[in-house]
Design a protein around this motif. Structure first.
Motif, PDB file in Angstrom:
ATOM      1  N   PRO A  66      -2.223  35.941 -23.230  1.00 37.16           N
ATOM      2  CA  PRO A  66      -2.329  35.521 -21.261  1.00 37.16           C
ATOM      3  C   PRO A  66      -3.403  36.339 -20.977  1.00 37.16           C
ATOM      4  O   PRO A  66      -3.421  37.729 -21.310  1.00 37.16           O
ATOM      5  CB  PRO A  66      -0.863  36.020 -20.428  1.00 37.16           C
ATOM      6  N   ALA A  67      -4.572  36.221 -20.457  1.00 34.52           N
ATOM      7  CA  ALA A  67      -5.061  36.228 -19.783  1.00 34.52           C
ATOM      8  C   ALA A  67      -5.269  37.439 -18.836  1.00 34.52           C
ATOM      9  O   ALA A  67      -5.931  38.431 -19.151  1.00 34.52           O
ATOM     10  CB  ALA A  67      -6.766  34.845 -18.990  1.00 34.52           C
ATOM     11  N   ALA A  68      -4.712  37.438 -18.135  1.00 37.80           N
ATOM     12  CA  ALA A  68      -3.918  38.161 -16.818  1.00 37.80           C
ATOM     13  C   ALA A  68      -2.964  39.507 -17.081  1.00 37.80           C
ATOM     14  O   ALA A  68      -2.759  39.819 -16.672  1.00 37.80           O
ATOM     15  CB  ALA A  68      -3.522  37.535 -16.191  1.00 37.80           C
ATOM     16  N   GLY A  69      -2.770  39.269 -18.816  1.00 37.66           N
ATOM     17  CA  GLY A  69      -1.803  40.194 -19.176  1.00 37.66           C
ATOM     18  C   GLY A  69       0.069  39.141 -19.184  1.00 37.66           C
ATOM     19  O   GLY A  69       0.067  38.296 -18.601  1.00 37.66           O
ATOM     20  N   GLY A  70       0.330  40.614 -20.325  1.00 34.70           N
ATOM     21  CA  GLY A  70       1.653  39.878 -19.977  1.00 34.70           C
ATOM     22  C   GLY A  70       2.492  39.336 -21.924  1.00 34.70           C
ATOM     23  O   GLY A  70       1.572  40.224 -22.262  1.00 34.70           O
ATOM     24  N   ASP A  71       3.237  38.793 -22.074  1.00 33.04           N
ATOM     25  CA  ASP A  71       3.908  38.415 -22.870  1.00 33.04           C
ATOM     26  C   ASP A  71       3.407  37.394 -24.174  1.00 33.04           C
ATOM     27  O   ASP A  71       2.841  36.289 -23.394  1.00 33.04           O
ATOM     28  CB  ASP A  71       5.263  37.826 -22.813  1.00 33.04           C
ATOM     29  N   THR A  72       2.808  37.400 -24.943  1.00 27.68           N
ATOM     30  CA  THR A  72       1.573  36.865 -25.791  1.00 27.68           C
ATOM     31  C   THR A  72       3.135  35.739 -26.266  1.00 27.68           C
ATOM     32  O   THR A  72       4.682  36.076 -26.711  1.00 27.68           O
ATOM     33  CB  THR A  72       1.626  37.443 -27.009  1.00 27.68           C
ATOM     34  N   VAL A  73       2.389  34.745 -26.108  1.00 25.40           N
ATOM     35  CA  VAL A  73       3.476  33.381 -27.128  1.00 25.40           C
ATOM     36  C   VAL A  73       3.011  33.146 -28.590  1.00 25.40           C
ATOM     37  O   VAL A  73       1.380  32.947 -28.555  1.00 25.40           O
ATOM     38  CB  VAL A  73       3.273  32.318 -25.757  1.00 25.40           C
ATOM     39  N   VAL A  74       4.095  32.938 -28.814  1.00 25.48           N
ATOM     40  CA  VAL A  74       3.621  32.010 -30.328  1.00 25.48           C
ATOM     41  C   VAL A  74       3.968  30.887 -30.568  1.00 25.48           C
ATOM     42  O   VAL A  74       5.034  30.043 -30.779  1.00 25.48           O
ATOM     43  CB  VAL A  74       4.810  33.171 -31.577  1.00 25.48           C
ATOM     44  N   ALA A  75       2.640  30.369 -31.661  1.00 24.54           N
ATOM     45  CA  ALA A  75       3.186  28.460 -31.480  1.00 24.54           C
ATOM     46  C   ALA A  75       3.042  27.854 -32.341  1.00 24.54           C
ATOM     47  O   ALA A  75       1.826  28.560 -33.371  1.00 24.54           O
ATOM     48  CB  ALA A  75       2.218  27.720 -30.413  1.00 24.54           C
ATOM     49  N   GLU A  76       3.554  27.604 -33.708  1.00 22.11           N
ATOM     50  CA  GLU A  76       3.712  27.379 -34.959  1.00 22.11           C
ATOM     51  C   GLU A  76       3.723  25.332 -35.205  1.00 22.11           C
ATOM     52  O   GLU A  76       5.159  24.997 -34.253  1.00 22.11           O
ATOM     53  CB  GLU A  76       5.125  27.272 -35.457  1.00 22.11           C
ATOM     54  N   CYS A  77       2.606  24.956 -35.269  1.00 23.42           N
ATOM     55  CA  CYS A  77       2.924  23.450 -35.482  1.00 23.42           C
ATOM     56  C   CYS A  77       2.581  23.022 -36.346  1.00 23.42           C
ATOM     57  O   CYS A  77       2.147  23.835 -37.696  1.00 23.42           O
ATOM     58  CB  CYS A  77       1.269  23.127 -34.689  1.00 23.42           C
ATOM     59  N   LYS A  78       2.753  22.128 -36.824  1.00 23.11           N
ATOM     60  CA  LYS A  78       3.276  21.261 -38.353  1.00 23.11           C
ATOM     61  C   LYS A  78       2.291  20.508 -38.183  1.00 23.11           C
ATOM     62  O   LYS A  78       2.229  19.316 -37.284  1.00 23.11           O
ATOM     63  CB  LYS A  78       4.813  20.830 -38.434  1.00 23.11           C
ATOM     64  N   LEU A  79       1.541  19.728 -38.922  1.00 22.81           N
ATOM     65  CA  LEU A  79       0.367  19.082 -39.098  1.00 22.81           C
ATOM     66  C   LEU A  79       0.558  17.817 -40.141  1.00 22.81           C
ATOM     67  O   LEU A  79       1.416  18.055 -41.212  1.00 22.81           O
ATOM     68  CB  LEU A  79      -0.867  20.342 -39.776  1.00 22.81           C
ATOM     69  N   SER A  80       0.432  16.545 -39.810  1.00 21.76           N
ATOM     70  CA  SER A  80       0.556  15.654 -40.962  1.00 21.76           C
ATOM     71  C   SER A  80      -0.805  14.763 -40.766  1.00 21.76           C
ATOM     72  O   SER A  80      -1.083  13.995 -39.524  1.00 21.76           O
ATOM     73  CB  SER A  80       1.441  14.599 -40.562  1.00 21.76           C
ATOM     74  N   ARG A  81      -1.770  14.922 -41.590  1.00 23.51           N
ATOM     75  CA  ARG A  81      -2.932  14.467 -41.877  1.00 23.51           C
ATOM     76  C   ARG A  81      -3.826  13.963 -41.190  1.00 23.51           C
ATOM     77  O   ARG A  81      -4.629  13.488 -39.555  1.00 23.51           O
ATOM     78  CB  ARG A  81      -2.415  12.814 -41.621  1.00 23.51           C
ATOM     79  N   GLY A  82      -3.878  15.699 -40.118  1.00 20.11           N
ATOM     80  CA  GLY A  82      -4.840  16.680 -39.318  1.00 20.11           C
ATOM     81  C   GLY A  82      -4.310  16.365 -37.851  1.00 20.11           C
ATOM     82  O   GLY A  82      -4.999  16.506 -37.215  1.00 20.11           O
ATOM     83  N   LYS A  83      -3.009  15.725 -37.736  1.00 23.45           N
ATOM     84  CA  LYS A  83      -2.423  15.564 -36.229  1.00 23.45           C
ATOM     85  C   LYS A  83      -1.356  16.641 -36.225  1.00 23.45           C
ATOM     86  O   LYS A  83      -0.836  16.886 -37.113  1.00 23.45           O
ATOM     87  CB  LYS A  83      -2.102  13.895 -36.527  1.00 23.45           C
ATOM     88  N   ILE A  84      -1.076  16.690 -35.071  1.00 26.70           N
ATOM     89  CA  ILE A  84       0.220  17.592 -34.706  1.00 26.70           C
ATOM     90  C   ILE A  84       1.295  16.593 -34.448  1.00 26.70           C
ATOM     91  O   ILE A  84       1.633  15.877 -33.946  1.00 26.70           O
ATOM     92  CB  ILE A  84       0.423  18.206 -33.412  1.00 26.70           C
ATOM     93  N   LYS A  85       2.382  17.045 -35.511  1.00 25.63           N
ATOM     94  CA  LYS A  85       3.444  15.912 -35.408  1.00 25.63           C
ATOM     95  C   LYS A  85       5.001  16.688 -35.050  1.00 25.63           C
ATOM     96  O   LYS A  85       5.284  15.965 -34.413  1.00 25.63           O
ATOM     97  CB  LYS A  85       3.735  16.886 -37.183  1.00 25.63           C
ATOM     98  N   ASP A  86       4.630  18.182 -34.366  1.00 19.31           N
ATOM     99  CA  ASP A  86       5.981  19.004 -34.142  1.00 19.31           C
ATOM    100  C   ASP A  86       4.897  20.403 -33.751  1.00 19.31           C
ATOM    101  O   ASP A  86       4.384  21.022 -34.352  1.00 19.31           O
ATOM    102  CB  ASP A  86       7.244  18.926 -34.959  1.00 19.31           C
TER     103      ASP A  86
END
Length: 91
Positions: A66-86
């Motif tokens: 967060p630019a204003a401070g706070g907790d960091t969020v982690v996102a894990e994306c599954k990729l398939s053929r260059g696109k986000i699957k999940d």
């Protein structure tokens, strides 16, 4: 001898070009992953700084700080053929 030097220089130039193209590709995938995380109910991506954590051919992990401070969020994306699957978001 000169032939080997020229060949090595050409191979090095091609390798650097491939690395640069790949880096731009990962930047696009990071943005897609951040947008997918936003679709999961996260606040607007404009409020976060997106940081690269790790990647493989089928997974991309980013941190949304967060630019204003706070907790960091982690996102894990599954990729398939260059696109986000999940996407999975961890606060």
């Amino acid at each position: 001898m000169t032939k080997h030097f020229v060949f090595g220089a050409v191979v090095s130039a091609l390798a650097l070009t491939a690395v640069s193209a790949n880096a731009a590709d990962w930047g696009e995938k990071m943005e897609l992953c951040a947008a997918a995380a936003q679709d999961e109910g996260l606040a607007a991506v404009a409020d976060y700084d997106v940081n690269f954590v790790s990647a493989s051919s089928r997974r991309l992990t980013i941190e949304l700080v967060p630019a204003a401070g706070g907790d960091t969020v982690v996102a894990e994306c599954k990729l398939s053929r260059g696109k986000i699957k999940d996407v999975q978001v961890q606060a």
